[in-house]
Design a protein around this motif. Structure first.
Motif, PDB file in Angstrom:
ATOM      1  N   VAL A   1       6.357 100.238  73.629  1.00  0.00           N
ATOM      2  CA  VAL A   1       6.636 101.195  74.861  1.00  0.00           C
ATOM      3  C   VAL A   1       7.708 100.151  75.808  1.00  0.00           C
ATOM      4  O   VAL A   1       8.577 101.086  76.103  1.00  0.00           O
ATOM      5  CB  VAL A   1       5.405 101.311  75.509  1.00  0.00           C
ATOM      6  N   GLU A   2       7.451  99.008  75.839  1.00  0.00           N
ATOM      7  CA  GLU A   2       8.434  98.133  76.686  1.00  0.00           C
ATOM      8  C   GLU A   2       9.840  98.186  75.978  1.00  0.00           C
ATOM      9  O   GLU A   2      10.634  98.419  76.626  1.00  0.00           O
ATOM     10  CB  GLU A   2       7.872  96.789  76.754  1.00  0.00           C
ATOM     11  N   ALA A   3       9.923  97.987  74.767  1.00  0.00           N
ATOM     12  CA  ALA A   3      11.133  97.726  73.932  1.00  0.00           C
ATOM     13  C   ALA A   3      11.677  99.326  73.955  1.00  0.00           C
ATOM     14  O   ALA A   3      13.116  99.359  74.282  1.00  0.00           O
ATOM     15  CB  ALA A   3      10.896  97.444  72.544  1.00  0.00           C
ATOM     16  N   ALA A   4      11.201 100.426  73.622  1.00  0.00           N
ATOM     17  CA  ALA A   4      11.859 101.550  73.749  1.00  0.00           C
ATOM     18  C   ALA A   4      12.315 101.921  75.185  1.00  0.00           C
ATOM     19  O   ALA A   4      13.489 102.399  75.554  1.00  0.00           O
ATOM     20  CB  ALA A   4      10.852 102.713  73.397  1.00  0.00           C
ATOM     21  N   THR A   5      11.661 101.613  76.137  1.00  0.00           N
ATOM     22  CA  THR A   5      11.991 101.828  77.556  1.00  0.00           C
ATOM     23  C   THR A   5      13.369 101.162  77.972  1.00  0.00           C
ATOM     24  O   THR A   5      14.176 101.310  78.591  1.00  0.00           O
ATOM     25  CB  THR A   5      10.768 101.490  78.482  1.00  0.00           C
ATOM     26  N   GLN A   6      13.213  99.642  77.501  1.00  0.00           N
ATOM     27  CA  GLN A   6      14.444  98.816  77.763  1.00  0.00           C
ATOM     28  C   GLN A   6      15.589  99.261  77.333  1.00  0.00           C
ATOM     29  O   GLN A   6      16.648  99.281  77.538  1.00  0.00           O
ATOM     30  CB  GLN A   6      14.129  97.574  77.475  1.00  0.00           C
ATOM     31  N   LYS A   7      15.497 100.065  75.794  1.00  0.00           N
ATOM     32  CA  LYS A   7      16.748 100.571  75.323  1.00  0.00           C
ATOM     33  C   LYS A   7      17.272 101.830  76.119  1.00  0.00           C
ATOM     34  O   LYS A   7      18.382 101.906  76.144  1.00  0.00           O
ATOM     35  CB  LYS A   7      16.217 100.983  73.877  1.00  0.00           C
ATOM     36  N   ALA A   8      16.117 102.423  76.583  1.00  0.00           N
ATOM     37  CA  ALA A   8      16.790 103.627  77.457  1.00  0.00           C
ATOM     38  C   ALA A   8      17.555 103.201  78.668  1.00  0.00           C
ATOM     39  O   ALA A   8      18.397 103.919  78.986  1.00  0.00           O
ATOM     40  CB  ALA A   8      15.462 104.480  77.693  1.00  0.00           C
TER      41      ALA A   8
ATOM     42  N   GLN B   1      -2.199 101.946  81.756  1.00  0.00           N
ATOM     43  CA  GLN B   1      -1.719 100.603  81.316  1.00  0.00           C
ATOM     44  C   GLN B   1      -0.267 100.904  80.824  1.00  0.00           C
ATOM     45  O   GLN B   1       0.744 100.058  81.098  1.00  0.00           O
ATOM     46  CB  GLN B   1      -2.411 100.120  80.324  1.00  0.00           C
ATOM     47  N   LEU B   2      -0.012 101.588  79.975  1.00  0.00           N
ATOM     48  CA  LEU B   2       1.388 101.983  79.323  1.00  0.00           C
ATOM     49  C   LEU B   2       2.234 102.372  80.633  1.00  0.00           C
ATOM     50  O   LEU B   2       3.581 102.088  80.588  1.00  0.00           O
ATOM     51  CB  LEU B   2       1.250 103.147  78.426  1.00  0.00           C
ATOM     52  N   LYS B   3       1.922 103.309  81.650  1.00  0.00           N
ATOM     53  CA  LYS B   3       2.906 103.610  82.653  1.00  0.00           C
ATOM     54  C   LYS B   3       3.294 102.479  83.581  1.00  0.00           C
ATOM     55  O   LYS B   3       4.353 102.339  84.153  1.00  0.00           O
ATOM     56  CB  LYS B   3       1.883 104.647  83.599  1.00  0.00           C
ATOM     57  N   SER B   4       2.353 101.443  83.623  1.00  0.00           N
ATOM     58  CA  SER B   4       2.805 100.354  84.320  1.00  0.00           C
ATOM     59  C   SER B   4       3.697  99.501  83.633  1.00  0.00           C
ATOM     60  O   SER B   4       4.620  99.101  84.122  1.00  0.00           O
ATOM     61  CB  SER B   4       1.360  99.357  84.373  1.00  0.00           C
ATOM     62  N   ILE B   5       3.709  99.477  82.190  1.00  0.00           N
ATOM     63  CA  ILE B   5       4.825  98.806  81.589  1.00  0.00           C
ATOM     64  C   ILE B   5       6.323  99.516  81.816  1.00  0.00           C
ATOM     65  O   ILE B   5       7.166  99.167  82.110  1.00  0.00           O
ATOM     66  CB  ILE B   5       4.513  98.840  80.157  1.00  0.00           C
ATOM     67  N   ILE B   6       5.952 100.872  81.803  1.00  0.00           N
ATOM     68  CA  ILE B   6       7.354 101.637  82.155  1.00  0.00           C
ATOM     69  C   ILE B   6       7.931 101.652  83.406  1.00  0.00           C
ATOM     70  O   ILE B   6       8.935 101.393  83.504  1.00  0.00           O
ATOM     71  CB  ILE B   6       7.233 103.247  81.780  1.00  0.00           C
ATOM     72  N   GLN B   7       6.777 101.624  84.636  1.00  0.00           N
ATOM     73  CA  GLN B   7       7.285 101.076  85.685  1.00  0.00           C
ATOM     74  C   GLN B   7       7.963  99.862  85.910  1.00  0.00           C
ATOM     75  O   GLN B   7       9.082  99.850  86.670  1.00  0.00           O
ATOM     76  CB  GLN B   7       6.231 101.505  86.690  1.00  0.00           C
ATOM     77  N   LYS B   8       7.343  98.993  85.291  1.00  0.00           N
ATOM     78  CA  LYS B   8       7.837  97.549  85.505  1.00  0.00           C
ATOM     79  C   LYS B   8       9.258  97.318  84.929  1.00  0.00           C
ATOM     80  O   LYS B   8      10.152  96.783  85.291  1.00  0.00           O
ATOM     81  CB  LYS B   8       6.831  96.407  84.959  1.00  0.00           C
ATOM     82  N   THR B   9       9.629  97.904  83.572  1.00  0.00           N
ATOM     83  CA  THR B   9      10.752  98.038  82.960  1.00  0.00           C
ATOM     84  C   THR B   9      11.799  99.016  83.502  1.00  0.00           C
ATOM     85  O   THR B   9      12.980  98.441  83.380  1.00  0.00           O
ATOM     86  CB  THR B   9      10.444  98.507  81.379  1.00  0.00           C
TER      87      THR B   9
ATOM     88  N   GLY C   1      11.452 100.938  86.548  1.00  0.00           N
ATOM     89  CA  GLY C   1      11.547 101.041  88.025  1.00  0.00           C
ATOM     90  C   GLY C   1      11.181 102.531  88.539  1.00  0.00           C
ATOM     91  O   GLY C   1      11.738 102.833  89.514  1.00  0.00           O
ATOM     92  N   ILE C   2      10.493 103.125  87.355  1.00  0.00           N
ATOM     93  CA  ILE C   2      10.071 104.458  87.821  1.00  0.00           C
ATOM     94  C   ILE C   2       8.532 104.631  88.120  1.00  0.00           C
ATOM     95  O   ILE C   2       7.838 103.848  87.656  1.00  0.00           O
ATOM     96  CB  ILE C   2      10.138 105.349  86.480  1.00  0.00           C
ATOM     97  N   GLN C   3       8.512 105.459  89.325  1.00  0.00           N
ATOM     98  CA  GLN C   3       6.932 105.533  89.882  1.00  0.00           C
ATOM     99  C   GLN C   3       6.166 106.112  88.740  1.00  0.00           C
ATOM    100  O   GLN C   3       6.376 107.025  88.122  1.00  0.00           O
ATOM    101  CB  GLN C   3       6.985 106.041  91.311  1.00  0.00           C
ATOM    102  N   PRO C   4       4.868 105.722  88.770  1.00  0.00           N
ATOM    103  CA  PRO C   4       3.764 106.331  87.811  1.00  0.00           C
ATOM    104  C   PRO C   4       3.700 107.708  87.839  1.00  0.00           C
ATOM    105  O   PRO C   4       3.762 108.549  86.696  1.00  0.00           O
ATOM    106  CB  PRO C   4       2.667 105.625  87.991  1.00  0.00           C
ATOM    107  N   ASP C   5       3.856 108.472  88.940  1.00  0.00           N
ATOM    108  CA  ASP C   5       3.652 109.838  89.088  1.00  0.00           C
ATOM    109  C   ASP C   5       4.963 110.571  88.686  1.00  0.00           C
ATOM    110  O   ASP C   5       4.800 111.777  88.393  1.00  0.00           O
ATOM    111  CB  ASP C   5       3.590 110.175  90.647  1.00  0.00           C
ATOM    112  N   ASN C   6       6.186 109.860  88.474  1.00  0.00           N
ATOM    113  CA  ASN C   6       7.136 110.601  87.724  1.00  0.00           C
ATOM    114  C   ASN C   6       7.510 110.376  86.147  1.00  0.00           C
ATOM    115  O   ASN C   6       8.316 110.422  85.665  1.00  0.00           O
ATOM    116  CB  ASN C   6       8.348 109.898  88.447  1.00  0.00           C
ATOM    117  N   ILE C   7       6.300 109.821  85.720  1.00  0.00           N
ATOM    118  CA  ILE C   7       6.332 109.427  84.051  1.00  0.00           C
ATOM    119  C   ILE C   7       5.405 110.409  83.374  1.00  0.00           C
ATOM    120  O   ILE C   7       4.384 110.787  83.674  1.00  0.00           O
ATOM    121  CB  ILE C   7       5.615 108.348  83.831  1.00  0.00           C
TER     122      ILE C   7
END
Length: 455
Positions: free
Chosen positions: A144-151, A90-98, A100-106
């Motif tokens: 997770v979404e907010a931290a990733t968006q800041k990055a 679930q968390l990887k999906s948020i990072i992927q959406k925010t 644009g990184i594939q789950p295998d690369n997280i």
């Protein structure tokens, strides 16, 4: 067209390429490294308490995201201030959406601070407790979404370097008592004191992120209660160490990360609620309550200070790096876990391990130039982690546990013969850690050979 004319045209074409500064053989397959780091507080609502034994917050929990992009590939390393993670996909999906990184690369991992809630769906039969768990999970997802968006927003050209040093803040926790091997402070037991640091700077030299990797459990306040008998949430040692680093670079907005190494048998050198043996060798547990936060501050300061010392000495930096992730697994024999945790919470002199089929152990490795991040779910013994680093053909290797999920302990062979807590409370049979070690070194060898071939 005759042969002489064809040769003449080819030579003319090559001369034109050379004069234009184009040389395909020397052209790097990737561009300048881009990096971004962001962190966000997990906003736990007041109505969450009391829950999972916690009555309030001593210091807040964070999510920290590091994004890397070399123009060909994108990766993410995400740290979460929790004991373990149960909702990785679930968390990887948020990072992927925010981002644009594939789950295998997280790589997403728990900083393994013991004083934090769990997120396991349906972990109890109590509807009210499950509702509170869902409440925390929602706050976590937003962070997770907010931290990733800041990055993402902070992405910029960067350089990356690596260094190592020594920090004396861990100790082997397996101690021989009158009743058998148990929790304690064993100064003669093995501890890997190496502190590894990966530093990411902007091209102007501003530190964007400092990533430390060390073999210690973040458990100074584990099971400790306040003077009023309250159990409080804390980032513990991981948070105290990274906060110290960030405070030193406050003007730069540096984000500090703690990646827990092979720490299955490694405790902080001092703990608030600790096991000691009396003059008869009997194990006794004692809590110093609120005074434990003094220990937390001092030990966290020491680890953070040591990390800064290492980072200051990093001179060799790369701005154009290979960025790749590989995945594999190894099948190990499994054993039955104790039926009751409380029934096994004591030292023993005899124990019968029951082999129970097989279990697959996933292994993930991220290569960032001359740095390799080995990611594994189980908590490895310190000696296994050190042996992986020694046997790795990649110049700079970090071993991270609790990555992309959690799977409790994976002890070394000797621990099974001693009937330690880690060996008994493991789903992996004796010899599993050594199989995993060999597989990891094999994967690192293949990855290193492939990188050299592409240079």
């Amino acid at each position: 067209m005759n042969e002489k004319k064809r040769i003449f045209l080819w030579i003319s074409f090559l001369i034109m390429l050379i004069q234009s500064g184009i040389c395909f053989a020397a052209q790097a397959p990737y561009g300048t490294l881009q990096a971004g780091a962001g962190e966000t507080l997990i906003q736990i609502p007041p109505e969450f308490f009391p829950a999972q034994g916690f009555d309030g917050i001593h210091d807040p929990l964070y999510v920290k995201t590091l994004l890397l992009d070399n123009g060909v590939n994108k990766t993410a390393v995400v740290s979460i201030d929790m004991t373990s993670l149960g909702n990785v996909n679930q968390l990887k999906s948020i990072i992927q959406k925010t981002a644009g990184i594939q789950p295998d690369n997280i790589f997403i991992y728990a900083a393994h601070n013991f004083s934090s809630p769990h997120v396991f769906p349906g972990m109890t039969e109590n509807a009210a407790e499950n509702k509170k768990t869902a409440m925390f999970a929602s706050a976590l997802a937003k962070a997770v979404e907010a931290a990733t968006q800041k990055a993402v927003t902070g992405m910029q050209p960067a350089s990356i370097g690596y260094g190592t040093g020594i920090s004396n803040v861990n100790i082997n926790r397996d101690e021989l008592t009158a009743g058998g091997w148990w929790h304690g402070s064993n100064e003669t037991g093995y501890s890997d004191k190496e502190l590894s640091v990966m530093k990411i700077d902007s091209l102007s030299g501003k530190p964007l992120a400092i990533f430390m990797n060390y073999s210690v459990q973040s458990s100074i306040m584990d099971e400790s209660v306040s003077n009023q008998g309250k159990k409080l949430i804390s980032t513990d040692l991981a948070g105290a160490a990274t906060k110290y680093v960030e405070d030193q670079y406050k003007e730069d907005g540096t984000v500090a990360f703690f990646g827990v190494g092979a720490a299955g048998d490694q405790a902080p050198i001092f703990m608030a609620n600790r096991y000691m043996t009396d003059n008869k060798g009997v194990s006794i547990r004692t809590d110093i309550h609120d005074d434990g936060y003094i220990l937390l501050g001092l030990i966290g300061e020491r680890l953070g200070y040591d990390a800064i010392k290492v980072s200051r000495k990093i001179i060799d930096k790369q701005t154009s790096v290979d960025l790749s992730v590989i995945h594999d697994s190894v099948v190990c024999k499994s054993q039955k876990m104790p039926m009751s945790k409380t029934a096994d919470m004591k030292p023993v002199k005899q124990y019968t391990y029951q082999i129970d089929g097989e279990v697959k152990v996933p292994i993930d490795i991220m290569k960032i130039g001359n740095i390799a991040l080995v990611g594994i779910q189980p908590e490895l013994a310190s000696k296994i982690g050190a042996d992986i680093k020694k046997g790795s053909p990649v110049k700079n290797t970090m071993v991270l546990t609790m990555v992309n999920g959690a799977a409790k302990y994976m002890a070394d062979k000797d621990s099974y013969d001693k009937f330690t807590y880690e060996a008994r409370n493991s789903k992996y049979a004796k010899g599993s850690a050594e199989l995993v070690e060999n597989k990891i070194i094999s994967m690192l060898t293949q990855l290193n050979s492939r990188s050299k071939a592409s240079e």
